[in-house]
Design an enzyme around this catalytic site. Structure first.
Site, PDB file in Angstrom:
ATOM      1  CG  LEU A 152      12.133  -5.416   9.604  1.00  0.00           C
ATOM      2  CD1 LEU A 152      13.556  -4.787   9.451  1.00  0.00           C
ATOM      3  CD2 LEU A 152      11.248  -4.468   8.649  1.00  0.00           C
ATOM      4  CG  HIS A 153       7.685  -9.728   6.712  1.00  0.00           C
ATOM      5  ND1 HIS A 153       7.639  -9.359   5.459  1.00  0.00           N
ATOM      6  CD2 HIS A 153       6.719  -8.838   7.345  1.00  0.00           C
ATOM      7  CE1 HIS A 153       6.898  -8.476   5.192  1.00  0.00           C
ATOM      8  NE2 HIS A 153       6.241  -8.294   6.237  1.00  0.00           N
ATOM      9  CG  HIS A 183       9.462  -5.665   6.084  1.00  0.00           C
ATOM     10  ND1 HIS A 183       8.930  -6.115   6.825  1.00  0.00           N
ATOM     11  CD2 HIS A 183       8.752  -4.424   5.922  1.00  0.00           C
ATOM     12  CE1 HIS A 183       7.856  -5.779   7.112  1.00  0.00           C
ATOM     13  NE2 HIS A 183       7.634  -4.401   6.673  1.00  0.00           N
ATOM     14  N   GLY A 198       6.274  -1.830  -1.431  1.00  0.00           N
ATOM     15  CA  GLY A 198       5.737  -3.144  -1.771  1.00  0.00           C
ATOM     16  C   GLY A 198       4.418  -3.054  -2.042  1.00  0.00           C
ATOM     17  CE  LYS A 252       0.150  -7.518   2.891  1.00  0.00           C
ATOM     18  NZ  LYS A 252       0.229  -6.615   4.149  1.00  0.00           N
ATOM     19  CB  SER A 295       1.411  -9.024   6.965  1.00  0.00           C
ATOM     20  OG  SER A 295       0.818  -7.995   7.725  1.00  0.00           O
TER      21      SER A 295
HETATM   22  P1  AMP Z   1       4.960  -2.136   6.729  1.00  0.00           P
HETATM   23  O1  AMP Z   1       6.118  -2.298   7.667  1.00  0.00           O
HETATM   24  O2  AMP Z   1       3.888  -3.253   6.677  1.00  0.00           O
HETATM   25  O3  AMP Z   1       4.466  -0.656   6.799  1.00  0.00           O
HETATM   26  O4  AMP Z   1       5.592  -2.152   5.167  1.00  0.00           O
HETATM   27  C1  AMP Z   1       6.847  -1.544   5.026  1.00  0.00           C
HETATM   28  C2  AMP Z   1       7.089  -1.822   3.374  1.00  0.00           C
HETATM   29  O5  AMP Z   1       7.268  -3.016   2.995  1.00  0.00           O
HETATM   30  C3  AMP Z   1       5.784  -1.306   2.542  1.00  0.00           C
HETATM   31  O6  AMP Z   1       6.236  -0.748   1.179  1.00  0.00           O
HETATM   32  C4  AMP Z   1       5.109  -2.563   2.109  1.00  0.00           C
HETATM   33  O7  AMP Z   1       4.339  -2.304   0.949  1.00  0.00           O
HETATM   34  C5  AMP Z   1       6.205  -3.514   2.099  1.00  0.00           C
HETATM   35  N1  AMP Z   1       5.908  -5.039   2.215  1.00  0.00           N
HETATM   36  C6  AMP Z   1       5.100  -5.320   3.467  1.00  0.00           C
HETATM   37  N2  AMP Z   1       4.702  -6.756   3.276  1.00  0.00           N
HETATM   38  C7  AMP Z   1       5.197  -7.172   2.054  1.00  0.00           C
HETATM   39  C8  AMP Z   1       5.220  -8.146   1.288  1.00  0.00           C
HETATM   40  N3  AMP Z   1       4.537  -9.388   1.790  1.00  0.00           N
HETATM   41  N4  AMP Z   1       5.591  -8.233   0.142  1.00  0.00           N
HETATM   42  C9  AMP Z   1       6.240  -7.096  -0.627  1.00  0.00           C
HETATM   43  N5  AMP Z   1       6.467  -5.942   0.056  1.00  0.00           N
HETATM   44  C10 AMP Z   1       5.859  -5.832   1.381  1.00  0.00           C
END
Ligand code: AMP
Length: 282
Positions: free
Chosen positions: A34-35, A38, A148, A150, A186
Site C-alpha cells: 500500500l501507498h 490506497h 481510484g 488511476k 503505484s
Molecule cells: P491496486 O492495489 O493497484 O490494485 O489498487 C487498488 C485500488 O487503489 C484501485 O482502485 C486503484 O485504482 C487505486 N489506486 C492505486 N494507485 C492509485 C493512485 N496513485 N491514486 C489513486 N488511486 C490509486
C-alpha cells in the site's frame, strides 16, 4: 490495529459482531503493497460508512501468463501498520482457495468496455477483475466501494458491472495521487531501478503535454497522440504500449476531433514494468 480476517467465514463473523447488514460497510479492494493512493481511498471510505474493510489480494485471474504475478511486490505487515494509521477497521487477506474454492467455474466477463485500452493489451484482465470484485462484494456485503481513477477503465467497467448485475453497491471514484515529480503512485513503482524511476516521469509529462496542446487549441486526436509519443520516445528504458484519447463515459477511442469529456490514457513498459496513467484533456 485493524482486525485481520483470513476467510469469508471470518468476514461474515466480523459483520455479525458489528450489527450485521444494518451496519453499512465500505470496501476498499487492493492488491496490497500500500501507498498514499490506497490510503486516500481508505480515508474516503470512512466518510461513506461507519465501518471500513480493506481487502488485500493479489488476484491471479487478472494476470496473463507472461505478466508479473510472481514479481508483484508484497508486504502484508507493512500494509497493516499503514492501515492502522489510516483507521481501517478490518483487513480481509484471503487465500486464493478462499476466493476460488475447488471447482470454481463462473466468471464475470465485461464486453465492449473491455475491448479497448488495457483490455486490448491484456486479454482476460478485466474478466479476472470483475470476477474478483463481484466475489468481494458478495462476501463482504459492502454498501459502498471505493476505486481510484488511476485505473480509470477499471472504475468504469466496475460501475457498469454493478449496474448491469444489479449489485446495489455505491461505487465511488477517487482522484489519482502522485509523487512530487508527477509519477502516479503505484505498487509497481517499487520494481523500478533508479534510472527507470527517473525515466518513468515521462508518462505524466506526456499527459501534461497533451493537456497543454489541447489548451492551445489542438483538437485532432492524432496530433495529440503524436505529441504524447514524442515525449515518451525520450528515455531508452521506455517502450510504449498505447497512447489513446477516449471518451470518459464509454471509453471509446476518438479518431477525429476531440469532444467534451475526453481523457488521455498511456500505458508503457519502463524496463520490465508496465505502468499506466491517465488525465482529463477537455
Ligand atoms: P491496486 O492495489 O493497484 O490494485 O489498487 C487498488 C485500488 O487503489 C484501485 O482502485 C486503484 O485504482 C487505486 N489506486 C492505486 N494507485 C492509485 C493512485 N496513485 N491514486 C489513486 N488511486 C490509486
Amino acid at each position: 490495529m485493524p482486525e485481520v480476517l483470513e476467510s469469508a467465514a471470518a468476514v461474515a463473523a466480523w459483520r455479525d459482531a458489528g450489527g450485521g447488514t444494518a451496519q453499512r460497510v465500505a470496501l476498499v479492494p487492493t492488491m496490497g503493497y500500500l501507498h498514499e493512493g490506497h490510503l486516500q481511498l481508505v480515508r474516503l471510505a470512512k466518510d461513506l460508512a461507519p465501518r471500513v474493510l480493506v481487502s488485500i489480494f493479489v488476484n491471479p485471474t487478472q494476470f496473463g501468463a507472461n505478466e508479473d504475478l510472481d514479481r508483484y511486490p508484497r508486504d502484508v505487515q507493512g500494509d497493516l501498520r499503514k492501515l492502522t494509521a489510516a483507521g481501517a477497521d478490518a483487513v480481509y487477506v484471503p487465500s486464493a482457495a478462499d476466493i476460488y474454492p475447488d471447482g470454481f467455474d463462473t466468471f464475470v466477463v465485461p464486453e465492449r468496455l473491455a475491448g479497448v485500452l488495457c483490455g486490448k493489451s491484456r486479454p482476460g484482465h478485466f474478466r479476472g477483475v470483475c470476477t474478483v470484485v463481484c466475489v468481494l462484494f458478495r462476501v463482504t456485503g459492502c454498501a459502498a466501494a471505493v476505486f481510484g481513477e488511476k485505473d480509470f477503465q477499471q472504475l468504469q467497467i466496475i460501475r457498469r458491472m454493478n449496474r448491469d448485475l444489479r449489485l446495489g453497491v455505491e461505487i465511488v471514484g477517487a482522484p489519482i495521487v502522485r509523487e512530487a515529480d508527477g509519477l502516479a503512485m503505484s505498487s509497481r513503482n517499487a520494481l523500478l531501478s533508479e534510472t527507470e524511476r527517473r525515466d518513468a516521469r515521462v508518462l505524466f509529462q506526456a499527459l501534461q503535454q497533451v493537456q497543454r496542446r489541447a489548451r492551445e487549441g489542438e483538437r485532432r486526436a492524432s496530433a495529440l497522440r503524436e505529441a504524447a509519443h514524442a515525449i515518451l520516445r525520450g528515455p531508452a528504458s521506455v517502450r510504449v504500449d498505447y497512447v489513446e484519447l477516449f471518451r470518459a463515459d464509454d471509453l471509446q477511442p476518438i479518431a477525429g476531433d476531440i469532444p467534451e469529456n475526453t481523457r488521455c490514457a498511456v500505458a508503457a513498459f519502463v524496463g520490465q514494468t508496465r505502468l499506466i496513467d491517465n488525465a482529463p484533456v477537455t
